[in-house]
Structure formats: structure tokens, C-alpha cells
Scaffold this motif. Structure first.
Motif, PDB file in Angstrom:
ATOM      1  N   ASP A  30     -12.990  -9.238  -4.242  1.00  0.00           N
ATOM      2  CA  ASP A  30     -12.728  -9.419  -2.808  1.00  0.00           C
ATOM      3  C   ASP A  30     -13.917  -9.078  -1.917  1.00  0.00           C
ATOM      4  N   VAL A  41      -7.604  -3.796  -8.976  1.00  0.00           N
ATOM      5  CA  VAL A  41      -6.710  -4.421  -8.002  1.00  0.00           C
ATOM      6  C   VAL A  41      -5.435  -3.595  -7.939  1.00  0.00           C
ATOM      7  N   ASP A  45      -0.404  -6.262  -6.734  1.00  0.00           N
ATOM      8  CA  ASP A  45      -1.021  -7.584  -6.696  1.00  0.00           C
ATOM      9  C   ASP A  45      -0.135  -8.611  -7.385  1.00  0.00           C
ATOM     10  N   GLY A 119      -2.421 -12.421  -4.077  1.00  0.00           N
ATOM     11  CA  GLY A 119      -2.789 -11.187  -3.390  1.00  0.00           C
ATOM     12  C   GLY A 119      -1.729 -10.100  -3.447  1.00  0.00           C
ATOM     13  N   THR A 136      -6.377 -12.466  -3.612  1.00  0.00           N
ATOM     14  CA  THR A 136      -7.300 -11.600  -4.343  1.00  0.00           C
ATOM     15  C   THR A 136      -8.240 -12.492  -5.142  1.00  0.00           C
TER      16      THR A 136
END
Length: 315
Positions: A30, A41, A45, A119, A136
Motif C-alpha cells: 500500500d 496486512v 483484510d 481491502g 490492499t
């Protein structure tokens, strides 16, 4: 255990020579390029929670991203299909890819995985409207040279009951994070002592493997599936095109296991390994367990195609 150390005796189309440089690569997450151990992440997510995402694999040869436009076409088409806003233009994504490569001082023999999910979610449920923070984007670039010993060792396939299905379930052309069907198929093949799973289409015709597109050679002619129920592989299409432009008979057609067992040669195609020979299908030996002349000719033509692309980029 070093990261690239094999964990089993099985051969794989993704076998690569060990490279300690991969322990300290920098990864794009990102907009930030961070050390491997810091690349993370959220547990919220969409990709982690639901497999809600898409990806592409790319190869870097001598400073050239091979067939980049075709890969980006496939990625953006997949994003359109699943209503995923990547949040970046093609140009911006390409810039992020090159930034990742430059940060790692990479020039050749590199494999990239570009991953985009819906995301982070507000709550742990599947509704896409809960993904309120934007997509993401992760780019992993690794030093990765295919292990050419697979050319002499070959791949063993086992036909599994799991098939690559109709588009009305999950379109096999969609390069999604949801790979569980293929993983289940691969586990089935591994338990049978094979290296990869040979998957049929919904009507019982030979289709693809869990990870690669599948070809056979009979009487000098190259056969592959109709393409209706398999990944629209970039390397698959390049092989078909090379056959057509070099007077090698090639057919996209339905064929059965009977015809696959009786093939003179068989091989797989994919972005990482390019072309990999198959020496066994369901315990039946193919081509005396050696890579055949058609395979070697196609492999040379493909290498020439890559070389021409590199030369054109430098001119």
C-alpha cells in the motif's frame, strides 16, 4: 530452515534454486516499501478473511517485464468482473512494480506476485460494502531462477475427482485469491504420490492442472483443452501462437484421458517455469520419461521470443 529449502521429495513446476537474498527482500504494501518481516496486512483484510482478491505472476528477464501488457489486461479485466476498485491506474501500478524492483536492485531472474484485495473490512463478514478503507495492494519480488533439473526429472500427474468448473460457479479464468479448489486437488495428488493434480472439465475431458495449463503431443501435433474451463494462461497462449507461426500443428480441442495416456509427449505451461515436461500420468509413463523433441523445439522458440522482447526493449 532456510526459506527456499524444499520440504518434500516431490517435484514442482515452481521449484527454484535457493537464493539467500530472498531472506531480506523489500516488499511493497500500500505505497510503502518495507522489509520482508515488516510486510503485514490486517486480519480484517478481505484477502485474508475471505480470499476476496486477484493476483498476477510476472517474470523479469534482463530488465524486461515479460508480456506485461497481457498480464495487466487480465488483472484489470478480473477487477472489473468482481467489482474491485484497484485504486490505481495501470500506469501507477506499473510504477509501483518498478519501484519495488529498483528498491531491491533486481534486474533479471525475478518472479513477482502482484496481489490486490478488496481491502480492510469494518466487520468480519463477506458483504463488499464492509470494505470501506480501499483496496490492499501488495507486490512481492523474489530472486527466483527455475530449477532446470525438472527438465530431466519431469512431473508426475494424478487425475483427481475435483474439476475446474463451469463459469456459473467460479469462472476458472478468474485469477483469484480463492484457490482452495486447486489446493484440495493438489493435496489429493500428493497423497497419491504425484507432483501435481490433473483436473478434468465438467464433462470429463482433460483440462488443466491445479497450477498450470496442460498440453500433449500426438504424432507431432500439439493438443490442449478448448480453454473454456481453464485459466487463460499468458504462456499457454504464447505457446499456441508460436506453434501456429512455426508450422507446428496445434489444436484446442476436447480430449480424454485415453488420448492423454497414449500421448508421445506431455508438458505444462506457466509464467514461472515456462514449459515443464510431464513424464507420468496416473502411473502411465509418457514419452519414455524424457522430454521430447516437440517440447524442446517449443522451449527454444519461447526462449527466442523472450530474447526478442528484451532486444526490442533495448533498441
Amino acid at each position: 530452515m532456510p526459506i527456499d529449502t524444499p520440504i518434500s521429495h516431490h517435484v514442482s513446476t515452481h521449484d527454484a534454486a535457493a537464493d539467500d537474498r530472498n531472506d531480506s527482500i523489500l516488499i511493497y504494501v500500500d505505497g510503502q516499501i518495507v522489509p520482508r518481516d515488516d510486510a503485514k496486512v490486517s486480519v480484517y483484510d478481505s484477502g485474508f478473511m475471505l480470499g476476496d482478491g486477484i493476483w498476477e505472476g510476472l517474470r523479469l528477464y534482463d530488465g524486461v517485464l515479460s508480456f506485461l501488457d497481457a498480464h495487466l489486461d487480465r488483472l484489470f479485466e478480473a477487477a472489473l468482473f468482481i467489482d474491485l476498485d484497484i485504486g490505481m491506474t495501470r500506469a501507477e501500478l506499473v510504477e509501483a512494480i518498478w519501484a519495488t524492483l529498483h528498491a531491491n536492485a533486481m534486474h533479471t531472474d525475478v518472479h513477482l506476485r502482484v496481489m490486490i484485495t478488496r481491502g480492510r473490512k469494518r466487520k468480519p463478514f463477506q458483504h463488499p460494502h464492509l470494505s470501506i478503507f480501499g483496496s490492499t495492494v501488495v507486490i512481492i519480488a523474489e530472486h527466483s531462477r527455475p530449477d532446470d533439473s525438472v527438465i530431466t526429472r519431469g512431473i508426475r500427474l494424478h487425475t483427481v475427482p475435483h474439476h475446474r468448473g463451469l463459469p456459473l460457479t467460479q469462472d476458472a479464468k478468474l485469477n483469484s485469491h480463492s484457490k482452495l479448489n486447486c489446493i484440495i486437488a493438489l493435496n489429493h495428488a500428493l497423497r497419491a504420490g504425484a507432483d501435481e493434480a490433473l483436473m478434468l472439465d465438467p464433462f470429463g475431458f482433460v483440462n488443466t492442472t491445479n497450477a498450470c495449463n496442460f498440453f500433449i503431443v500426438r504424432d507431432g501435433a500439439v493438443w490442449t483443452s478448448t480453454g473454456d474451463y481453464c485459466m487463460n494462461g499468458i504462456t499457454r497462449q504464447k505457446v499456441i501462437d508460436l506453434c501456429r507461426t512455426n508450422e507446428i500443428a496445434v489444436f484446442e480441442r476436447n480430449f480424454s484421458l485415453l488420448e492423454a495416456y497414449g500421448a508421445d509427449e506431455a508438458f505444462l505451461t506457466g509464467t514461472f517455469g515456462a514449459q515443464t515436461p510431464v513424464f507420468e500420468i496416473d502411473g502411465r509413463e509418457i514419452g519414455n520419461s524424457t522430454a521430447g523433441p516437440v517440447f524442446h523445439r517449443i522451449r527454444r522458440l519461447y526462449k527466442d521470443l523472450i530474447a526478442a522482447q528484451i532486444e526490442a526493449a533495448g533498441s
